[in-house]
Enzyme design. Structure first.
Site, PDB file in Angstrom:
ATOM      1  N   PHE A 112     -14.873   3.999   7.737  1.00  0.00           N
ATOM      2  CA  PHE A 112     -13.527   4.352   7.263  1.00  0.00           C
ATOM      3  C   PHE A 112     -13.367   4.191   5.755  1.00  0.00           C
ATOM      4  O   PHE A 112     -12.276   4.399   5.222  1.00  0.00           O
ATOM      5  CB  PHE A 112     -12.468   3.519   7.991  1.00  0.00           C
ATOM      6  CG  PHE A 112     -12.646   2.024   7.868  1.00  0.00           C
ATOM      7  CD1 PHE A 112     -12.231   1.338   6.730  1.00  0.00           C
ATOM      8  CD2 PHE A 112     -13.240   1.293   8.894  1.00  0.00           C
ATOM      9  CE1 PHE A 112     -12.398  -0.034   6.611  1.00  0.00           C
ATOM     10  CE2 PHE A 112     -13.401  -0.087   8.788  1.00  0.00           C
ATOM     11  CZ  PHE A 112     -12.985  -0.752   7.637  1.00  0.00           C
ATOM     12  N   ASN A 147      -1.415  -0.067   7.287  1.00  0.00           N
ATOM     13  CA  ASN A 147      -0.897  -1.404   7.597  1.00  0.00           C
ATOM     14  C   ASN A 147      -0.091  -2.038   6.456  1.00  0.00           C
ATOM     15  O   ASN A 147       0.038  -3.253   6.370  1.00  0.00           O
ATOM     16  CB  ASN A 147      -2.018  -2.312   8.093  1.00  0.00           C
ATOM     17  CG  ASN A 147      -3.125  -2.512   7.081  1.00  0.00           C
ATOM     18  OD1 ASN A 147      -3.024  -2.031   5.962  1.00  0.00           O
ATOM     19  ND2 ASN A 147      -4.163  -3.229   7.464  1.00  0.00           N
ATOM     20  N   ARG A 163       3.164  -7.040   9.034  1.00  0.00           N
ATOM     21  CA  ARG A 163       2.526  -5.995   9.858  1.00  0.00           C
ATOM     22  C   ARG A 163       3.071  -6.007  11.279  1.00  0.00           C
ATOM     23  O   ARG A 163       3.272  -4.958  11.891  1.00  0.00           O
ATOM     24  CB  ARG A 163       1.008  -6.189   9.846  1.00  0.00           C
ATOM     25  CG  ARG A 163       0.369  -5.816   8.500  1.00  0.00           C
ATOM     26  CD  ARG A 163      -1.078  -6.261   8.425  1.00  0.00           C
ATOM     27  NE  ARG A 163      -1.719  -5.834   7.179  1.00  0.00           N
ATOM     28  CZ  ARG A 163      -2.876  -6.326   6.740  1.00  0.00           C
ATOM     29  NH1 ARG A 163      -3.512  -7.273   7.427  1.00  0.00           N
ATOM     30  NH2 ARG A 163      -3.397  -5.884   5.610  1.00  0.00           N
ATOM     31  N   THR A 168      -5.001  -8.065  10.564  1.00  0.00           N
ATOM     32  CA  THR A 168      -5.403  -6.765  10.017  1.00  0.00           C
ATOM     33  C   THR A 168      -4.972  -5.623  10.933  1.00  0.00           C
ATOM     34  O   THR A 168      -4.411  -4.624  10.472  1.00  0.00           O
ATOM     35  CB  THR A 168      -6.938  -6.726   9.831  1.00  0.00           C
ATOM     36  OG1 THR A 168      -7.310  -7.804   8.978  1.00  0.00           O
ATOM     37  CG2 THR A 168      -7.380  -5.410   9.232  1.00  0.00           C
ATOM     38  N   LYS A 228       0.845  -1.199   0.000  1.00  0.00           N
ATOM     39  CA  LYS A 228       0.000   0.000   0.000  1.00  0.00           C
ATOM     40  C   LYS A 228       0.885   1.256   0.000  1.00  0.00           C
ATOM     41  O   LYS A 228       2.098   1.168   0.217  1.00  0.00           O
ATOM     42  CB  LYS A 228      -0.920  -0.050   1.215  1.00  0.00           C
ATOM     43  CG  LYS A 228      -1.876  -1.258   1.206  1.00  0.00           C
ATOM     44  CD  LYS A 228      -2.764  -1.233   2.445  1.00  0.00           C
ATOM     45  CE  LYS A 228      -3.654  -2.451   2.522  1.00  0.00           C
ATOM     46  NZ  LYS A 228      -4.562  -2.390   3.697  1.00  0.00           N
ATOM     47  N   ARG A 232      -1.408 -14.701   3.692  1.00  0.00           N
ATOM     48  CA  ARG A 232      -2.088 -14.026   4.811  1.00  0.00           C
ATOM     49  C   ARG A 232      -1.296 -14.184   6.099  1.00  0.00           C
ATOM     50  O   ARG A 232      -1.191 -13.258   6.898  1.00  0.00           O
ATOM     51  CB  ARG A 232      -3.498 -14.594   4.992  1.00  0.00           C
ATOM     52  CG  ARG A 232      -4.467 -14.198   3.906  1.00  0.00           C
ATOM     53  CD  ARG A 232      -4.884 -12.758   3.970  1.00  0.00           C
ATOM     54  NE  ARG A 232      -5.756 -12.477   5.098  1.00  0.00           N
ATOM     55  CZ  ARG A 232      -6.398 -11.328   5.281  1.00  0.00           C
ATOM     56  NH1 ARG A 232      -6.257 -10.333   4.404  1.00  0.00           N
ATOM     57  NH2 ARG A 232      -7.171 -11.141   6.320  1.00  0.00           N
ATOM     58  N   TYR A 247     -12.353  -3.029  -2.541  1.00  0.00           N
ATOM     59  CA  TYR A 247     -12.850  -2.995  -1.159  1.00  0.00           C
ATOM     60  C   TYR A 247     -14.380  -2.929  -1.094  1.00  0.00           C
ATOM     61  O   TYR A 247     -14.935  -2.411  -0.114  1.00  0.00           O
ATOM     62  CB  TYR A 247     -12.236  -1.804  -0.409  1.00  0.00           C
ATOM     63  CG  TYR A 247     -10.800  -2.037   0.027  1.00  0.00           C
ATOM     64  CD1 TYR A 247     -10.435  -3.153   0.773  1.00  0.00           C
ATOM     65  CD2 TYR A 247      -9.803  -1.112  -0.284  1.00  0.00           C
ATOM     66  CE1 TYR A 247      -9.118  -3.361   1.182  1.00  0.00           C
ATOM     67  CE2 TYR A 247      -8.478  -1.311   0.125  1.00  0.00           C
ATOM     68  CZ  TYR A 247      -8.156  -2.430   0.867  1.00  0.00           C
ATOM     69  OH  TYR A 247      -6.855  -2.638   1.279  1.00  0.00           O
ATOM     70  N   HIS A 253      -1.519  -5.626   1.615  1.00  0.00           N
ATOM     71  CA  HIS A 253      -2.780  -6.334   1.441  1.00  0.00           C
ATOM     72  C   HIS A 253      -2.482  -7.745   0.950  1.00  0.00           C
ATOM     73  O   HIS A 253      -1.565  -7.937   0.148  1.00  0.00           O
ATOM     74  CB  HIS A 253      -3.654  -5.632   0.400  1.00  0.00           C
ATOM     75  CG  HIS A 253      -4.751  -6.520  -0.100  1.00  0.00           C
ATOM     76  ND1 HIS A 253      -5.923  -6.695   0.590  1.00  0.00           N
ATOM     77  CD2 HIS A 253      -4.819  -7.335  -1.190  1.00  0.00           C
ATOM     78  CE1 HIS A 253      -6.670  -7.577  -0.065  1.00  0.00           C
ATOM     79  NE2 HIS A 253      -6.032  -7.965  -1.144  1.00  0.00           N
ATOM     80  N   GLU A 257      -9.513 -10.421  -7.257  1.00  0.00           N
ATOM     81  CA  GLU A 257      -8.549  -9.327  -7.153  1.00  0.00           C
ATOM     82  C   GLU A 257      -7.494  -9.401  -8.261  1.00  0.00           C
ATOM     83  O   GLU A 257      -7.107  -8.370  -8.814  1.00  0.00           O
ATOM     84  CB  GLU A 257      -7.905  -9.355  -5.765  1.00  0.00           C
ATOM     85  CG  GLU A 257      -8.921  -8.962  -4.683  1.00  0.00           C
ATOM     86  CD  GLU A 257      -8.460  -9.255  -3.264  1.00  0.00           C
ATOM     87  OE1 GLU A 257      -7.298  -9.672  -3.073  1.00  0.00           O
ATOM     88  OE2 GLU A 257      -9.271  -9.060  -2.339  1.00  0.00           O
TER      89      GLU A 257
END
Ligand code: RTP
Length: 157
Positions: free
Chosen positions: A64, A121, A111, A100, A16, A94, A56, A124, A135
């Site tokens: 948010f 964070n 993270r 998250t 990100k 993951r 998203y 993704h 995706e």
């Protein structure tokens, strides 16, 4: 079965804008490479708003959401989108990304090693086979953007 590069499961991983700004692109790539996963798609872009809203979509009712879309699309820094391939890469990706909320993310995860804020964070990772497929199609829809290639020698020794 189980040899590096022989299983075709694929996932979408993105660095990100905060991760790009902090110089963590190589860190993220390096972790997936060293694990033995294969990079089959890679691009740097300021993503269009429509793309991020679709990405998203399941969060569109969250308070948010608008801030999340702005952070991903405002161009202060780009996003690095990647497709990684290999055994169980969706679930392992993951696990490598971590929880998250970074405060819940274990040390040793991306993270858990590099951030403190859920809104910043760094990375993704697709959370299921269905979202991985969706995706990858969203971010790498063009012909030839995901490349089939082989490590060659599938045995290390
Ligand atoms: P991601 O899709 O980015 O990998 O994150 P995730 O599955 O671990 O988490 P998800 O619940 O899908 O949330 C997506 C992203 O939304 C932002 N977020 N902000 N309270 C907040 O401010 C908040 N909660 C979530 C994060 O960037 C999160 O990664």
């Amino acid at each position: 079965h189980g040899k590096p590069g022989t299983v075709q499961e694929r996932t979408f991983i993105a660095v990100k804008p905060d991760g790009v700004q902090r110089g963590l692109v190589s860190e993220v790539i390096s972790r997936f490479e060293r694990r033995g996963y294969k990079l089959v798609g890679l691009k740097l872009l300021v993503p269009p708003t429509d793309l991020v809203k679709q990405h998203y979509a399941d969060l569109s009712s969250k308070p948010f959401f608008n801030g999340l879309v702005d952070y991903m699309t405002n161009g202060k820094a780009p996003v690095v989108g990647m497709v990684w391939e290999g055994p169980d890469v969706i679930k392992q990706g993951r696990a490598m990304v971590g929880a998250t909320n970074p405060l819940s993310a274990n040390p040793g995860t991306i993270r858990g090693d590099f951030c403190l804020s859920v809104g910043r964070n760094i990375v993704h990772g697709s959370d299921s086979a269905e979202s991985a497929q969706t995706e990858i199609g969203l971010w790498f829809g063009g012909k030839g953007e995901v490349v089939d290639w082989s490590f060659g020698n599938e045995e290390w020794v």
